[in-house]
Scaffold this active site. Structure first.
Site, PDB file in Angstrom:
ATOM      1  N   SER A   9       0.848  -1.193   0.000  1.00 17.99           N
ATOM      2  CA  SER A   9       0.000   0.000   0.000  1.00 17.99           C
ATOM      3  C   SER A   9       0.882   1.240   0.000  1.00 17.99           C
ATOM      4  CB  SER A   9      -0.932   0.023   1.205  1.00 17.99           C
ATOM      5  OG  SER A   9      -1.937   0.997   1.019  1.00 17.99           O
TER       6      SER A   9
HETATM    7  C1  LIG Z   1      -2.016   3.118  -4.043  1.00 19.48           C
HETATM    8  S1  LIG Z   1      -2.843   2.368  -2.720  1.00 19.48           S
HETATM    9  C2  LIG Z   1      -4.274   3.388  -2.507  1.00 19.48           C
HETATM   10  C3  LIG Z   1      -4.013   4.757  -2.013  1.00 19.48           C
HETATM   11  C4  LIG Z   1      -5.192   5.363  -1.322  1.00 19.48           C
HETATM   12  N1  LIG Z   1      -6.261   5.736  -2.218  1.00 19.48           N
HETATM   13  C5  LIG Z   1      -4.783   6.523  -0.439  1.00 19.48           C
HETATM   14  O1  LIG Z   1      -5.362   7.599  -0.567  1.00 19.48           O
HETATM   15  O2  LIG Z   1      -3.923   6.316   0.394  1.00 19.48           O
HETATM   16  C6  LIG Z   1      -3.577   0.927  -3.470  1.00 19.48           C
HETATM   17  C7  LIG Z   1      -4.458   0.172  -2.548  1.00 19.48           C
HETATM   18  O3  LIG Z   1      -5.190  -0.778  -3.280  1.00 19.48           O
HETATM   19  C8  LIG Z   1      -5.446  -1.833  -2.401  1.00 19.48           C
HETATM   20  N2  LIG Z   1      -5.910  -3.025  -3.116  1.00 19.48           N
HETATM   21  C9  LIG Z   1      -5.165  -3.969  -3.744  1.00 19.48           C
HETATM   22  N3  LIG Z   1      -5.953  -4.945  -4.221  1.00 19.48           N
HETATM   23  C10 LIG Z   1      -7.229  -4.603  -3.903  1.00 19.48           C
HETATM   24  C11 LIG Z   1      -8.479  -5.217  -4.123  1.00 19.48           C
HETATM   25  N4  LIG Z   1      -8.595  -6.376  -4.760  1.00 19.48           N
HETATM   26  N5  LIG Z   1      -9.584  -4.588  -3.659  1.00 19.48           N
HETATM   27  C12 LIG Z   1      -9.495  -3.419  -2.993  1.00 19.48           C
HETATM   28  N6  LIG Z   1      -8.328  -2.803  -2.749  1.00 19.48           N
HETATM   29  C13 LIG Z   1      -7.205  -3.377  -3.193  1.00 19.48           C
HETATM   30  C14 LIG Z   1      -4.123  -2.027  -1.683  1.00 19.48           C
HETATM   31  O4  LIG Z   1      -4.283  -2.768  -0.490  1.00 19.48           O
HETATM   32  C15 LIG Z   1      -3.694  -0.581  -1.478  1.00 19.48           C
HETATM   33  O5  LIG Z   1      -4.046  -0.124  -0.215  1.00 19.48           O
END
Ligand SMILES: C[S@@+](CC[C@H](N)C(=O)[O-])C[C@H]1O[C@@H](n2cnc3c(N)ncnc32)[C@H](O)[C@@H]1O
Length: 386
Positions: free
Chosen positions: A91
């Site tokens: 993340s």
């Molecule tokens: C770049 S981060 C998001 C940043 C966030 N919007 C913020 O403001 O901090 C990407 C996120 O997507 C999540 N993610 C990965 N696979 C996912 C899934 N299948 N469903 C929902 N979230 C997912 C990860 O756990 C991670 O926290």
């Protein structure tokens, strides 16, 4: 509150000014949100990978933490360990300029109900909640501890959007319909489940990437019988969606670079050197392409290697000869590099179109049609949906 963190209003203001000056932050409503949401609350620590591969942690007690949090930069916020013992990013807090660029592109209006896929730190959910109100914002993440932490941080600020631990590929049917869906992780294809949860005329903004570096942000409108829209002009990359709340395991080429099918190429061997043709080549590849390096020379890796789950692989020399050509070696059912080389030639012949000339149509049968200039135009490619 320490003397440093009490200065956050000024820092958030400077961040907003910087994004407004570069033309990313345009609307007063998003400017208000950026100035009102303290990013440091959502990023109590971050990690930086050192040249030797090790990660260092910087937290609220460390020098440099506060300044870094208010820079227009992405920050890795969560690591997990793979079964092979490698620590990988799961993340991050997206670069504020990218988040704002997406929020502006999403054309959010008062009264809209928005689903965010990828809660992460909760910062983007906070921006949305400031803009729309808690009862109109929904955010899901596959990481249970991430959602818990985000909920606590939002709560500290008196913000209470609906958060859920869920696989965002399924949307959040219990709270549909939505006017907008924004995904802050990349997806290999557009789930039709989202179409069932977005009202007609609603918009979806997502980073479509069937393989690493192969794709871009695409803004799709929900029509009665399809999703359709164009890729955003500027390339961006998010971490790939995971199917479980664990570290993604590395897949990749496990064989030897040997002498089968030798040839040469004039093209650079890294996906990011030719982003548009690399994306179009996904329509020819037999599955997700893993990218890596093999071998070592005094000036860096010897080979760039590409492989797909069916056992196809290609290796391309990192060093070009005096004629600018690089050696290629390929094995398995599909010569991946030849497929890329061919599509690169087609793209060249079309005048090397950039992202702003490409669009996408997705239909309920999951067909993903990439088109040039117009949906009904004569040039198009079908994406192989995995
Ligand atoms: C770049 S981060 C998001 C940043 C966030 N919007 C913020 O403001 O901090 C990407 C996120 O997507 C999540 N993610 C990965 N696979 C996912 C899934 N299948 N469903 C929902 N979230 C997912 C990860 O756990 C991670 O926290």
């Amino acid at each position: 509150m320490t003397a440093t963190t009490s200065a956050w209003h000024e820092s958030a203001h400077r961040l907003a000014e910087e994004m407004a000056a570069s033309g990313i932050l345009r609307s007063p409503a998003w400017r208000d949100a950026v100035e009102a949401v303290p990013r440091h609350v959502f990023v109590p620590r971050f990690y930086v990978q050192q040249p030797d591969g090790q990660w260092t942690e910087t937290s609220a007690d460390d020098d440099g933490w506060f300044a870094a949090v208010y820079r227009n930069e992405p920050l890795v916020t969560e690591l997990a360990t793979t079964t092979k013992g490698n620590r990988v990013t799961v993340s991050s807090s997206t670069k504020p300029g990218l988040m704002v660029r997406m929020l502006e592109a999403l054309d959010v209006q008062d009264g809209h109900r928005v689903l965010e896929v990828g809660t992460g730190t909760g910062y983007n959910a906070a921006l949305l909640t400031h803009r729309l109100g808690a009862d109109r914002v929904f955010s899901v993440d596959i990481g249970a501890s991430l959602v818990d932490a985000a909920r606590c941080r939002l709560d500290r600020l008196g913000l209470a959007p609906t958060l859920a631990v869920a696989n965002g590929a399924e949307g959040l049917p219990a709270h549909a319909p939505f006017d907008r869906i924004i995904a802050t992780c990349s997806l290999p294809s557009i789930p039709w489940a989202w179409a069932e949860q977005v009202r007609e005329g609603g918009l979806v903004l997502v980073d479509l990437k069937p393989s690493t570096h192969a794709g871009n942000l695409v803004l799709l409108t929900r029509h009665a019988d399809r999703f359709e829209g164009r890729f955003l002009p500027q390339w961006a990359g998010f971490m790939a969606m995971r199917n479980t709340d664990r570290a993604p395991e590395a897949t990749g080429f496990v064989g030897e670079v040997n002498a089968s099918r030798r040839s040469s190429t004039r093209l650079e061997p890294t996906p990011w050197s030719s982003l548009v043709p690399w994306f179009l080549a996904q329509t020819r590849f037999p599955g997700e392409v893993a990218f890596g390096y093999r071998g070592a020379t005094s000036s860096g890796p010897e080979w760039a290697v590409f492989s797909t789950p069916d056992g196809s692989w290609s290796a391309v020399g990192m060093q070009a000869d005096e004629n600018g050509r690089r050696e290629t070696r390929q094995g398995g059912p599909v010569p991946l590099w030849d497929a890329f080389d061919e599509i690169h030639a087609t793209w060249d012949a079309l005048g090397g179109p950039a992202w702003d000339r490409l669009g996408l149509t997705v239909t309920p049968d999951e067909r993903h049609r990439i088109w040039l200039d117009e949906p009904e135009g004569s040039v198009g490619w079908d994406l192989l949906v995995q």
